[in-house]
Design a protein around this motif. Structure first.
Motif, PDB file in Angstrom:
ATOM      1  N   VAL A  76       0.863  -1.180   0.000  1.00 54.07           N
ATOM      2  CA  VAL A  76       0.000   0.000   0.000  1.00 54.07           C
ATOM      3  C   VAL A  76       0.898   1.228   0.000  1.00 54.07           C
ATOM      4  N   ARG A  77       0.686   2.137  -0.942  1.00 52.69           N
ATOM      5  CA  ARG A  77       1.414   3.400  -0.939  1.00 52.69           C
ATOM      6  C   ARG A  77       0.913   4.259   0.222  1.00 52.69           C
ATOM      7  N   LEU A  78       1.826   4.756   1.032  1.00 51.58           N
ATOM      8  CA  LEU A  78       1.462   5.496   2.234  1.00 51.58           C
ATOM      9  C   LEU A  78       1.808   6.969   2.113  1.00 51.58           C
ATOM     10  N   ARG A  79       0.931   7.800   2.624  1.00 55.28           N
ATOM     11  CA  ARG A  79       1.189   9.223   2.799  1.00 55.28           C
ATOM     12  C   ARG A  79       0.303   9.693   3.951  1.00 55.28           C
ATOM     13  N   PHE A  80       0.932  10.098   5.044  1.00 62.98           N
ATOM     14  CA  PHE A  80       0.147  10.564   6.183  1.00 62.98           C
ATOM     15  C   PHE A  80       0.976  11.561   6.990  1.00 62.98           C
ATOM     16  N   THR A  81       0.327  12.257   7.911  1.00 66.05           N
ATOM     17  CA  THR A  81       0.964  13.326   8.681  1.00 66.05           C
ATOM     18  C   THR A  81       1.216  12.874  10.116  1.00 66.05           C
ATOM     19  N   LEU A  82       2.418  13.126  10.599  1.00 66.10           N
ATOM     20  CA  LEU A  82       2.749  12.922  12.002  1.00 66.10           C
ATOM     21  C   LEU A  82       2.334  14.169  12.770  1.00 66.10           C
ATOM     22  N   GLU A  83       1.443  13.990  13.724  1.00 69.91           N
ATOM     23  CA  GLU A  83       0.840  15.132  14.404  1.00 69.91           C
ATOM     24  C   GLU A  83       1.686  15.633  15.566  1.00 69.91           C
ATOM     25  N   PRO A  84       1.702  16.964  15.789  1.00 69.34           N
ATOM     26  CA  PRO A  84       2.451  17.547  16.907  1.00 69.34           C
ATOM     27  C   PRO A  84       1.980  16.997  18.250  1.00 69.34           C
ATOM     28  N   GLY A  85       2.920  16.931  19.184  1.00 69.70           N
ATOM     29  CA  GLY A  85       2.617  16.469  20.527  1.00 69.70           C
ATOM     30  C   GLY A  85       2.750  14.978  20.719  1.00 69.70           C
ATOM     31  N   CYS A  86       2.858  14.235  19.628  1.00 75.50           N
ATOM     32  CA  CYS A  86       2.982  12.777  19.698  1.00 75.50           C
ATOM     33  C   CYS A  86       4.448  12.363  19.643  1.00 75.50           C
ATOM     34  N   ALA A  87       4.748  11.226  20.251  1.00 70.80           N
ATOM     35  CA  ALA A  87       6.045  10.597  20.012  1.00 70.80           C
ATOM     36  C   ALA A  87       6.057  10.041  18.598  1.00 70.80           C
ATOM     37  N   VAL A  88       7.240   9.923  18.016  1.00 71.00           N
ATOM     38  CA  VAL A  88       7.344   9.472  16.627  1.00 71.00           C
ATOM     39  C   VAL A  88       6.748   8.078  16.452  1.00 71.00           C
ATOM     40  N   ASP A  89       7.027   7.165  17.379  1.00 73.96           N
ATOM     41  CA  ASP A  89       6.491   5.812  17.221  1.00 73.96           C
ATOM     42  C   ASP A  89       4.965   5.803  17.306  1.00 73.96           C
ATOM     43  N   GLU A  90       4.403   6.611  18.179  1.00 76.62           N
ATOM     44  CA  GLU A  90       2.948   6.692  18.304  1.00 76.62           C
ATOM     45  C   GLU A  90       2.308   7.225  17.026  1.00 76.62           C
ATOM     46  N   ALA A  91       2.914   8.264  16.445  1.00 80.95           N
ATOM     47  CA  ALA A  91       2.350   8.881  15.245  1.00 80.95           C
ATOM     48  C   ALA A  91       2.449   7.953  14.036  1.00 80.95           C
ATOM     49  N   ILE A  92       3.574   7.250  13.892  1.00 80.96           N
ATOM     50  CA  ILE A  92       3.715   6.309  12.784  1.00 80.96           C
ATOM     51  C   ILE A  92       2.770   5.131  12.968  1.00 80.96           C
ATOM     52  N   THR A  93       2.640   4.653  14.183  1.00 75.64           N
ATOM     53  CA  THR A  93       1.696   3.574  14.463  1.00 75.64           C
ATOM     54  C   THR A  93       0.291   3.948  14.018  1.00 75.64           C
ATOM     55  N   LYS A  94      -0.133   5.160  14.340  1.00 73.43           N
ATOM     56  CA  LYS A  94      -1.470   5.622  13.951  1.00 73.43           C
ATOM     57  C   LYS A  94      -1.632   5.605  12.435  1.00 73.43           C
ATOM     58  N   GLY A  95      -0.627   6.098  11.709  1.00 67.70           N
ATOM     59  CA  GLY A  95      -0.698   6.118  10.257  1.00 67.70           C
ATOM     60  C   GLY A  95      -0.800   4.725   9.660  1.00 67.70           C
ATOM     61  N   PHE A  96      -0.030   3.770  10.199  1.00 68.63           N
ATOM     62  CA  PHE A  96      -0.082   2.401   9.696  1.00 68.63           C
ATOM     63  C   PHE A  96      -1.419   1.741  10.021  1.00 68.63           C
ATOM     64  N   GLU A  97      -1.922   1.980  11.213  1.00 68.66           N
ATOM     65  CA  GLU A  97      -3.193   1.367  11.580  1.00 68.66           C
ATOM     66  C   GLU A  97      -4.336   1.912  10.735  1.00 68.66           C
ATOM     67  N   GLU A  98      -4.341   3.210  10.473  1.00 76.63           N
ATOM     68  CA  GLU A  98      -5.405   3.783   9.651  1.00 76.63           C
ATOM     69  C   GLU A  98      -5.351   3.267   8.218  1.00 76.63           C
ATOM     70  N   ALA A  99      -4.147   2.904   7.741  1.00 76.83           N
ATOM     71  CA  ALA A  99      -3.996   2.357   6.394  1.00 76.83           C
ATOM     72  C   ALA A  99      -4.207   0.845   6.355  1.00 76.83           C
ATOM     73  N   GLY A 100      -4.391   0.228   7.521  1.00 73.41           N
ATOM     74  CA  GLY A 100      -4.583  -1.214   7.577  1.00 73.41           C
ATOM     75  C   GLY A 100      -3.330  -2.003   7.282  1.00 73.41           C
ATOM     76  N   CYS A 101      -2.162  -1.433   7.603  1.00 70.75           N
ATOM     77  CA  CYS A 101      -0.890  -2.072   7.278  1.00 70.75           C
ATOM     78  C   CYS A 101      -0.220  -2.641   8.520  1.00 70.75           C
ATOM     79  N   MET A 102       0.457  -3.771   8.333  1.00 71.67           N
ATOM     80  CA  MET A 102       1.155  -4.442   9.427  1.00 71.67           C
ATOM     81  C   MET A 102       2.601  -3.954   9.575  1.00 71.67           C
TER      82      MET A 102
END
Length: 290
Positions: free
Chosen positions: A23-49
Motif C-alpha cells: 500500500v502506498r502510504l502518505r500521512f501526517t505525524l501530528e504535533p505532541g505525539c512521540a514518533v512511534d505513536e504517530a507512525i503507528t497511527k498512520g499504519f493502523e489507519e492504512a490497515g498495514c502491518m
C-alpha cells in the motif's frame, strides 16, 4: 571480504524475505505525539502491518538518538553509544524507518541525518523518546499481510526484526511483487539483495532500508574504517544487467566517532555487521518464480 565474529552459532539461512500486499502510504505525524505513536497511527489507519516510511523536515523536541559503539563485553560484537539529546528543536534532513512489532507492540527502527544547533548529526533515532513539534508528512510503503517481527537472534544475541507473514496472510499470495526482507551478518548487502530478487523473480526494483555494515567501501576507493556503523539507503535500485538483477545503493552512514559519510557503495565489498532490513518494490513484472 571482512568478517565480524558474533557470539552465537551461525544461522544457516543468510537472507529471509516474504511478499505481501503493498500500500502506498502518505500521512501526517501530528504535533505532541512521540514518533512511534504517530507512525503507528498512520499504519493502523492504512490497515498495514509493517513496511517502511521516509521522513524529511519537521521539527522535533526532545530528540534522542544513539550511534554505534564498541560492545562493553563479549555478549555482543557491537553496541550503542550513550544517548544523545541535542538542545533545542531538531529538523530531519532525511531518515528512514522500518516499521514492525516487538513484544506485541508496534516498534519503529529509524536511521537518519538531522540538523541540530551544533550541526548535522546521524544515528539511530529513539522513536519512543522523540516528540513532534511541527506536523510532518511522511511517505512510504506498507504491507497488509506481511510484517517485521522482533525475534531473539541466537547468532548476534540481539533481538532483531525478521520478515514474517501476518496472521491470516499468505506469503506470495496473488503474485505480489513487493518484499520485506533481511540480510544477516557477513553477507555483502548488494549481492544479498540481488539473491533475494533472483529467488523471487524480480529483475528491477526500488530498494528501501536501514542496517549496519562492517566498514563501508565506496565506489572510487574511499572507505569508512569502522566495524560498526548505522546506515540509511538514500537511493537503492535493482536493474537487469546481462540478464541478471544488479543492485546499486547510495547510502548515508555514521561511524563510531559520529562522522557522517555518503556515497555509492562498492558491490561485493560491504558485509553486513549485525543486520540489514529492507523493503524491495518491483518496478516491472518479470516472469519468474514467486
Amino acid at each position: 571480504m571482512r568478517k565480524i565474529l558474533h557470539p552465537g552459532p551461525v544461522a544457516p539461512e543468510r537472507v529471509a524475505a516474504v511478499s505481501g500486499s503493498p500500500v502506498r502510504l502518505r500521512f501526517t505525524l501530528e504535533p505532541g505525539c512521540a514518533v512511534d505513536e504517530a507512525i503507528t497511527k498512520g499504519f493502523e489507519e492504512a490497515g498495514c502491518m509493517g513496511g517502511f516510511v521516509f521522513l524529511q523536515g519537521g521539527r522535533f523536541e526532545p530528540f534522542k538518538y544513539v550511534i554505534p559503539a564498541a560492545s562493553p563485553d563479549a555478549l555482543h560484537a557491537a553496541w550503542y553509544s550513550a544517548t544523545f539529546e541535542p538542545e533545542g528543536a531538531v529538523e530531519i534532513v532525511r531518515a528512514g524507518a522500518i516499521v514492525g512489532f516487538r513484544d506485541g507492540k508496534r516498534f519503529i527502527h529509524c536511521h537518519g541525518i538531522w540538523d541540530t544547533a551544533e550541526g548535522p548529526r546521524m544515528g539511530h533515532m529513539l522513536a519512543r523518546d522523540t516528540k513532534i513539534v511541527d506536523p510532518i508528512e511522511v511517505t512510504g510503503i506498507g504491507m497488509k499481510d506481511a510484517a517485521f517481527q522482533a525475534i531473539p537472534d541466537a547468532e548476534t544475541n540481539f533481538t532483531l526484526f525478521e520478515p514474517v507473514t501476518a496472521p491470516g496472510g499468505q506469503a506470495g499470495a496473488g503474485g505480489q511483487r513487493t518484499l520485506i526482507a533481511k540480510v544477516r551478518p557477513n553477507e555483502d548487502v548488494s549481492v544479498a539483495i540481488e539473491s533475494i530478487c533472483s529467488m523471487h523473480g524480480i529483475q528491477a526494483a526500488n530498494v528501501f532500508g536501514i542496517g549496519s555494515l562492517n566498514e563501508v567501501h565506496f565506489v572510487g576507493g574511499s572507505f569508512v574504517k569502522s566495524y560498526a556503523t548505522e546506515v540509511l539507503i538514500r537511493r537503492g535500485t535493482v536493474a537487469r544487467v546481462d540478464g541478471q538483477p544488479r543492485a546499486r545503493l547510495e547510502i548515508d552512514v555514521v561511524d563510531m566517532d559520529g562522522r557522517i559519510f555518503s556515497g555509492e557503495i562498492l558491490r561485493g565489498d560491504n558485509p553486513v555487521c549485525v543486520t540489514f532490513e529492507l523493503v524491495i518494490e518491483a518496478i516491472e513484472q518479470d516472469a519468474g518464480p514467486a
